[in-house]
Structure formats: C-alpha cells, structure tokens
Scaffold this motif. Sequence first.
Motif, mmCIF file in Angstrom:
data_model
loop_
_atom_site.group_PDB
_atom_site.id
_atom_site.type_symbol
_atom_site.label_atom_id
_atom_site.label_comp_id
_atom_site.label_asym_id
_atom_site.label_seq_id
_atom_site.Cartn_x
_atom_site.Cartn_y
_atom_site.Cartn_z
ATOM 1 N N VAL A 59 -4.741 17.531 -10.895
ATOM 2 C CA VAL A 59 -4.369 18.577 -9.724
ATOM 3 C C VAL A 59 -5.387 19.514 -9.899
ATOM 4 C CG1 VAL A 59 -2.595 20.086 -8.869
ATOM 5 C CG2 VAL A 59 -1.958 18.238 -9.936
ATOM 6 N N GLU A 60 -6.166 19.826 -8.631
ATOM 7 C CA GLU A 60 -7.037 21.196 -8.623
ATOM 8 C C GLU A 60 -6.464 22.181 -7.844
ATOM 9 O OE1 GLU A 60 -10.940 19.576 -7.788
ATOM 10 O OE2 GLU A 60 -10.617 17.541 -8.841
ATOM 11 N N ASN A 61 -6.489 23.205 -7.990
ATOM 12 C CA ASN A 61 -7.022 24.059 -9.085
ATOM 13 C C ASN A 61 -6.095 24.025 -10.432
ATOM 14 O OD1 ASN A 61 -9.228 24.695 -7.470
ATOM 15 N ND2 ASN A 61 -8.162 26.668 -6.807
ATOM 16 N N GLY A 62 -4.880 23.496 -10.312
ATOM 17 C CA GLY A 62 -4.299 23.414 -11.399
ATOM 18 C C GLY A 62 -3.660 24.639 -11.739
ATOM 19 N N GLY A 104 -5.720 21.885 -3.810
ATOM 20 C CA GLY A 104 -6.703 21.630 -2.998
ATOM 21 C C GLY A 104 -6.958 20.147 -2.981
ATOM 22 N N ARG A 105 -6.706 19.624 -4.112
ATOM 23 C CA ARG A 105 -7.344 17.923 -4.391
ATOM 24 C C ARG A 105 -6.524 17.544 -5.685
ATOM 25 N NH1 ARG A 105 -11.879 14.543 -3.805
ATOM 26 N NH2 ARG A 105 -11.984 13.321 -5.644
ATOM 27 N N VAL A 106 -5.953 16.500 -5.274
ATOM 28 C CA VAL A 106 -5.308 15.795 -6.364
ATOM 29 C C VAL A 106 -5.771 14.300 -6.374
ATOM 30 C CG1 VAL A 106 -2.986 14.950 -6.735
ATOM 31 C CG2 VAL A 106 -3.310 16.950 -5.981
ATOM 32 N N THR A 107 -5.770 13.844 -7.579
ATOM 33 C CA THR A 107 -6.513 12.618 -7.918
ATOM 34 C C THR A 107 -5.313 11.759 -8.753
ATOM 35 O OG1 THR A 107 -8.680 13.026 -8.135
ATOM 36 C CG2 THR A 107 -8.067 11.094 -8.768
ATOM 37 N N VAL A 108 -4.954 10.520 -8.105
ATOM 38 C CA VAL A 108 -3.655 9.892 -8.562
ATOM 39 C C VAL A 108 -4.225 8.410 -9.062
ATOM 40 C CG1 VAL A 108 -1.530 8.627 -7.845
ATOM 41 C CG2 VAL A 108 -2.365 11.043 -6.960
ATOM 42 N N SER A 109 -3.600 8.105 -10.294
ATOM 43 C CA SER A 109 -4.059 6.841 -10.788
ATOM 44 C C SER A 109 -2.814 5.925 -10.269
ATOM 45 C CB SER A 109 -4.019 6.884 -12.401
ATOM 46 O OG SER A 109 -2.790 6.929 -12.769
ATOM 47 N N VAL A 110 -3.626 4.594 -10.222
ATOM 48 C CA VAL A 110 -2.566 3.486 -9.873
ATOM 49 C C VAL A 110 -2.916 2.490 -10.698
ATOM 50 C CG1 VAL A 110 -1.962 2.009 -7.921
ATOM 51 C CG2 VAL A 110 -2.876 4.149 -7.378
ATOM 52 N N ASP A 111 -1.740 1.855 -11.230
ATOM 53 C CA ASP A 111 -1.722 0.340 -11.917
ATOM 54 C C ASP A 111 -0.721 -0.471 -11.514
ATOM 55 O OD1 ASP A 111 -0.590 -1.465 -14.022
ATOM 56 O OD2 ASP A 111 -1.759 -0.314 -15.264
ATOM 57 N N LEU A 114 -1.191 18.060 -3.113
ATOM 58 C CA LEU A 114 -0.178 17.360 -3.944
ATOM 59 C C LEU A 114 0.999 16.904 -3.342
ATOM 60 C CD1 LEU A 114 0.864 16.979 -6.975
ATOM 61 C CD2 LEU A 114 1.741 19.006 -7.002
ATOM 62 N N VAL A 115 1.361 17.454 -2.087
ATOM 63 C CA VAL A 115 2.422 16.844 -1.327
ATOM 64 C C VAL A 115 2.127 15.588 -0.692
ATOM 65 C CG1 VAL A 115 4.051 17.089 1.013
ATOM 66 C CG2 VAL A 115 3.598 19.159 -0.854
ATOM 67 N N GLN A 116 0.742 15.514 -0.643
ATOM 68 C CA GLN A 116 0.247 14.028 0.138
ATOM 69 C C GLN A 116 0.390 13.005 -1.070
ATOM 70 O OE1 GLN A 116 -3.611 14.330 2.020
ATOM 71 N NE2 GLN A 116 -3.295 16.720 2.074
ATOM 72 N N ALA A 117 0.011 13.474 -2.275
ATOM 73 C CA ALA A 117 0.176 12.670 -3.483
ATOM 74 C C ALA A 117 1.364 12.084 -3.756
ATOM 75 C CB ALA A 117 -0.657 13.230 -4.459
ATOM 76 N N ALA A 118 2.351 13.148 -3.716
ATOM 77 C CA ALA A 118 3.810 12.809 -3.868
ATOM 78 C C ALA A 118 4.576 11.568 -2.912
ATOM 79 C CB ALA A 118 4.800 13.946 -3.505
ATOM 80 N N GLU A 119 4.137 11.863 -1.768
ATOM 81 C CA GLU A 119 4.296 10.745 -0.869
ATOM 82 C C GLU A 119 3.793 9.356 -1.010
ATOM 83 O OE1 GLU A 119 3.236 12.608 2.895
ATOM 84 O OE2 GLU A 119 4.624 13.955 3.163
ATOM 85 N N PHE A 120 2.458 9.604 -1.409
ATOM 86 C CA PHE A 120 1.962 8.271 -2.100
ATOM 87 C C PHE A 120 2.571 7.548 -3.234
ATOM 88 C CE2 PHE A 120 -1.300 6.260 -4.705
ATOM 89 C CZ PHE A 120 -1.947 5.325 -3.730
ATOM 90 N N VAL A 121 2.747 8.423 -4.087
ATOM 91 C CA VAL A 121 3.588 7.939 -5.318
ATOM 92 C C VAL A 121 4.686 7.152 -4.760
ATOM 93 C CG1 VAL A 121 4.849 8.678 -7.450
ATOM 94 C CG2 VAL A 121 2.599 9.608 -6.857
ATOM 95 N N LEU A 122 5.687 7.646 -3.817
ATOM 96 C CA LEU A 122 6.809 6.918 -3.683
ATOM 97 C C LEU A 122 6.511 5.571 -2.993
ATOM 98 C CD1 LEU A 122 8.930 10.145 -1.978
ATOM 99 C CD2 LEU A 122 9.190 8.704 -4.435
ATOM 100 N N ARG A 123 5.459 5.628 -2.119
ATOM 101 C CA ARG A 123 4.920 4.328 -1.613
ATOM 102 C C ARG A 123 4.447 3.458 -2.593
ATOM 103 N NH1 ARG A 123 0.701 6.033 1.958
ATOM 104 N NH2 ARG A 123 -1.053 4.682 0.877
#
Length: 328
Positions: free
Chosen positions: A201-204, A211-218, A174-183
Amino acid sequence: MRVFERLDELYAIGGGTRLAYTAEEDQAHELAAEWMREAGLSVDRDEAGNLFGRRAEARVWSGSHLDTVPNGGKFDGALGVVAAIEAAERVPRLPLAVVAFRAEESGPMGSRRLTELPQAFLEVHIEQGPRLERLGAPLAVVAGIAGQARGSVAFEGRACHAGTTPMDERSDALVQAAEFVLRVRDSARDGAVATVGALEVENGATNVVPGRVTVSVDVRAPTAAQLEELIGAIGFEPAWRQDPVAMSGPPLDALHSVLPDAPELVSGAGHDAMVLAAAGVPTAMLFVRSLNGGVSHCPEELSAEEDIELAVDALEAALRRLVWAVDE
C-alpha cells in the motif's frame, strides 16, 4: 523411533528456520551426510549443493529437501530425506540414491539445477492439509500435483488527505484492491484455490487515502484447463506458471502395489517431485497424514509416529519393487 529422533535433531538447527543457502541449511546437509554414510552410502554434492548418498549405479532416487520457511515445522521436507535414509539402510544391497535438494522453499532451486536425472524418483512428504485426517487414513498415494500461477495486479487511485477529502470525491486504490481480493476468493471452485497473500500500500500512512496498491495473486488448480479458466475469471497476467503434472510409471505402480487400498490425492502444494516429473522422470509421491487440522509451514505442524513408521515401511517395500522394475 530413529526417524523421529533425527527429525528432532534437524528441527533444533535454527529453531525450525533453515532458509535456503544459509548456515542453518548447510548444517542440516552436513548432518544428513553423516547419516547417509552410516547407512553405507557414498556422499557427494553437485554444483547447486544438492546432497546425494549413493549406492552402486543408483538409477532410482528418493528424498526431499531440508530447508524451511521462516519459523517452519518439523516435518515438511525433512521427513522425506530422513525416511529415505532409513529405508536405504534397511536394504543394504539395493542400488539407489538418497537426495536432499537445496532451496525447495524458495524455488525450488536445487532440483531445477540438476545436471543429471534419475530413471525414477519417489518422494515421501507430509500432506500439509486436512484431507487424510478427515478420511481417517494414515497414508495416500499422490496422483498428481496441481498447476500453479503467480502474479500481481496494481490498482491506481489518488493519494489525498484522510481528514479533509470527502468520501464521494475519493479514488481509493485500497478499496479497489479489496473488491479484487473478494473476486479472487469467489473465482476458485471445483478443487481450485486462489489466494492474495501480500499487499503493498502506497503511501502506507494512516492519514493518507491510498494512491496505489499492488496485490499478489497465487492460483492453483488440478488441471491445466481449470488453471486457465481461473486465471481468466480473476483477470490477471501470471508472471510465473507451472502446469499440473501427473505421477506416473514404475514409481506409481510400486506404491499402488504396496498400498492398494490407500486413497489417491492431488497435491495442492508444489514439491521437488513436481520438477522431476515435469522434466520427464517417472515420479511418485507418498503422503503422510498431517494432524492438527493439517496445518503446515508453522511450528504446530504434526504427524504421528505410527503413521511415519507405516510410511517408512511402505517406502522400503516400494523401493524394492522399483529398483527391480527399473533394472529389468
């Protein structure tokens, strides 16, 4: 004004929730079919369920959609259908068609499944943004519709106990995903926009390091080059893409003739008009000012009655010119 009364009637169906191919959307189409008949139009439907009210050899179409997002607003889509019916009734000898497309909000699905195409299409729609309100202008001519791309990015970490794993030994997805969201946010400029609207977010669980986060992008941009640049800057592989389309031909000329001083805008939202234009149909759009800061897809969506009156007048005048131009 009858247009406003009809918008209220549509909004009462489902309390602003008329999802694609549900009983609520069916009911809205039946109500619109009644109004089409009252306007002197003959009613039929195609295999996708798109609703048509036709007069004579209708080579010019006007309309929009009647479905909504969950808990949507009163004006999105519905205004374009109701305004077109009103305009058609004012010009009883004009050969044209009013169309209510199916399932715009979940596709668009109906307009993508057309088995016939008009020679020209004109759509009235609320802006769904704040620009006209800021300009103090009631109407705008749409010059084009921005390109869009959507996809998702997955980040892999290591699931572990939130209470016993030291901070310097964590691999937090999720930390990796958060950095991506800012990008994603920082990559959009010069009229382009980029959004992360959903994360899985898994395991949620509150006591597990993700351990795994999937992020949507539009992402959306006014030009194909900007769209490609934005995709590259963010670094994701689109699963779906629609290039920008320009409004063009007799429909655009008709709107410019009727509204020579109206501002021009590029639409950041997709519309059925985008589908028809991409299929090669000369297409134009007329935007009506959105109030309340331009909010849309929510119950606070609002346009003024006087602005809508101006839009219906402009649509009627544009259709008169457009039918004459197509029949030349």
